[in-house]
Design a protein around this motif. Structure first.
Motif, PDB file in Angstrom:
ATOM      1  N   ASP A  91       3.043   4.536  -0.645  1.00 42.08           N
ATOM      2  CA  ASP A  91       3.224   5.393  -1.823  1.00 42.08           C
ATOM      3  C   ASP A  91       4.695   5.805  -1.889  1.00 42.08           C
ATOM      4  OD1 ASP A  91       2.828   6.962  -4.034  1.00 42.08           O
ATOM      5  OD2 ASP A  91       1.994   8.664  -2.913  1.00 42.08           O
ATOM      6  N   TYR A  92       5.484   5.057  -2.632  1.00 43.27           N
ATOM      7  CA  TYR A  92       6.915   5.330  -2.731  1.00 43.27           C
ATOM      8  C   TYR A  92       7.154   6.458  -3.741  1.00 43.27           C
ATOM      9  CZ  TYR A  92       7.243   0.860  -0.337  1.00 43.27           C
ATOM     10  OH  TYR A  92       7.092  -0.166   0.570  1.00 43.27           O
ATOM     11  N   VAL A  93       8.064   7.356  -3.391  1.00 39.49           N
ATOM     12  CA  VAL A  93       8.316   8.503  -4.273  1.00 39.49           C
ATOM     13  C   VAL A  93       9.402   8.217  -5.297  1.00 39.49           C
ATOM     14  CG1 VAL A  93       7.562  10.123  -2.499  1.00 39.49           C
ATOM     15  CG2 VAL A  93       9.991   9.536  -2.673  1.00 39.49           C
ATOM     16  N   SER A 111       3.533  -4.658  -6.393  1.00 40.25           N
ATOM     17  CA  SER A 111       4.070  -3.392  -5.915  1.00 40.25           C
ATOM     18  C   SER A 111       5.053  -2.794  -6.923  1.00 40.25           C
ATOM     19  CB  SER A 111       4.760  -3.598  -4.566  1.00 40.25           C
ATOM     20  OG  SER A 111       5.289  -2.394  -4.068  1.00 40.25           O
ATOM     21  N   TRP A 130      11.822   2.383  -2.980  1.00 46.25           N
ATOM     22  CA  TRP A 130      11.142   1.085  -3.037  1.00 46.25           C
ATOM     23  C   TRP A 130      12.140  -0.057  -2.871  1.00 46.25           C
ATOM     24  CZ3 TRP A 130      11.270  -3.408  -5.937  1.00 46.25           C
ATOM     25  CH2 TRP A 130      10.170  -4.262  -5.808  1.00 46.25           C
ATOM     26  N   LYS A 180       0.781  -1.231   0.000  1.00 42.35           N
ATOM     27  CA  LYS A 180       0.000   0.000   0.000  1.00 42.35           C
ATOM     28  C   LYS A 180       0.819   1.291   0.000  1.00 42.35           C
ATOM     29  CE  LYS A 180      -3.892   0.420   0.386  1.00 42.35           C
ATOM     30  NZ  LYS A 180      -4.949   0.603  -0.626  1.00 42.35           N
ATOM     31  N   ARG A 231       3.536  -0.902  -9.738  1.00 43.66           N
ATOM     32  CA  ARG A 231       3.036   0.417  -9.381  1.00 43.66           C
ATOM     33  C   ARG A 231       4.120   1.485  -9.385  1.00 43.66           C
ATOM     34  NH1 ARG A 231       1.409  -0.143  -3.923  1.00 43.66           N
ATOM     35  NH2 ARG A 231       0.914   2.066  -4.030  1.00 43.66           N
ATOM     36  N   ILE A 232       5.384   1.072  -9.164  1.00 41.47           N
ATOM     37  CA  ILE A 232       6.454   2.074  -9.028  1.00 41.47           C
ATOM     38  C   ILE A 232       7.435   2.076 -10.193  1.00 41.47           C
ATOM     39  CG2 ILE A 232       6.307   2.045  -6.509  1.00 41.47           C
ATOM     40  CD1 ILE A 232       9.310   0.425  -8.160  1.00 41.47           C
ATOM     41  N   LYS A 254       8.201   5.398 -11.600  1.00 44.98           N
ATOM     42  CA  LYS A 254       8.661   6.435 -10.683  1.00 44.98           C
ATOM     43  C   LYS A 254      10.101   6.813 -11.034  1.00 44.98           C
ATOM     44  CE  LYS A 254       5.164   6.477  -7.617  1.00 44.98           C
ATOM     45  NZ  LYS A 254       4.476   7.659  -7.086  1.00 44.98           N
TER      46      LYS A 254
END
Length: 300
Positions: free
Chosen positions: A24-26, A73, A31, A22, A76-77, A80
């Motif tokens: 929210d890695y910037v 996960s 990560w 869950k 999702r990143i 980034k």
């Protein structure tokens, strides 16, 4: 201690896996740092935590969930930026904390894994497993103190503490039952692990209440049998009162009944303790060629 172990085995894995899913890695760097720290923690609990207290099979659930959640996960990143805001103190702190946790848990994970192997294989003794009709696990076993506290004692360096699991993967009916009979292994028949001569047979101690370590112990092994076989002395300890059926000087064959599992001597709960000594030095025990470690499973 048992409740604290529940935090390590159950609560923290749930927390870390939920965070990986869950959070929210910037940046991808953030990560990867947290992913590595969680990976080392999962490895730590898989190898070092004793799983017979709680549902044993959760041991395999956490690595499986970790792999699945890592895939979702990462998706999702993946877009980034590689780096995050370098002057953001909270971001920098998260990287430092993740790195420290990865090193800390990684060190213990590595030490535990080192106990999976031993030198001088020619010194090992091959025995028959002394219990039947059940699923058994090793509470203490291996070649490092992180997974086998006996390893610090030369004569017990490769000792095993063995328990039995019920259908739920628990070693007892409940977490801290107050009666010996509620422990799955209690009263189970013990069979001679080898053919040889009984050099000691003691049956004079009463069972202790579970989870109450004795303050003074006359005989740490409690009721026990020692068998001289294969040029070694094999000790089977903590036996149930009035179950030892052999005497000093008896000749036994592999598979002969010798007694039952109890909770006598220096012990906190019913279990089988077994170790082998040759020339005053503890030697590795193999069952069907297997060197057991903490959390090894034996189906017999």
């Amino acid at each position: 201690m048992i409740w604290f172990q529940g935090v390590i085995n159950i609560a923290l894995p749930i927390y870390f896996l939920w965070r990986l899913f869950k959070a929210d890695y910037v940046s991808r760097r953030q990560w990867w740092a947290e992913w590595l720290s969680i990976a080392m923690f999962i490895g730590f609990v898989f190898v070092l935590s004793p799983w017979h207290i709680y549902v044993y099979y959760f041991r395999y659930l956490w690595p499986l969930l970790f792999v699945i959640i890592s895939i979702f996960s990462f998706k999702r990143i993946k877009d980034k930026p590689v780096k995050g805001p370098e002057k953001d103190k909270s971001y920098t702190f998260s990287l430092i904390l993740s790195g420290a946790l990865a090193v800390y848990f990684g060190l213990f994970f590595s030490l535990g894994l080192s106990g999976y192997f031993f030198n001088d294989r020619e010194k090992a003794i091959e025995l028959e497993f002394p219990l039947k009709d059940g699923v058994f696990t090793t509470g203490h076993g291996g070649a490092h103190t992180s997974i086998n506290y006996h390893h610090s004692h030369p004569e017990q360096a490769y000792a095993y503490d063995i328990l039995q699991l019920n259908g739920f993967g628990l070693r007892a009916n409940g977490l801290t039952p107050s009666e010996n009979r509620q422990y799955q292994i209690y009263g189970q028949t013990l069979y001679s692990p080898c053919s040889g001569t009984v050099t000691a047979a003691v049956d004079e101690h009463e069972d202790l209440p579970p989870l109450e370590m004795p303050t003074e112990v006359e005989d740490a092994a409690g009721n026990h049998v020692i068998i001289n076989c294969l040029d070694a002395e094999v000790l089977i300890a903590h036996m149930k009162p009035d179950t030892v059926v052999v005497s000093e000087g008896d000749e036994v064959e592999s598979g002969d009944v010798i007694g039952g599992v109890g909770n006598t001597g220096n012990t906190s709960e019913a279990h089988l303790h077994i170790h082998a000594v040759r020339d005053g030095e503890g030697i590795p025990i193999l069952f069907d060629g297997r060197f057991l470690k903490r959390n090894s499973l034996i189906f017999n």
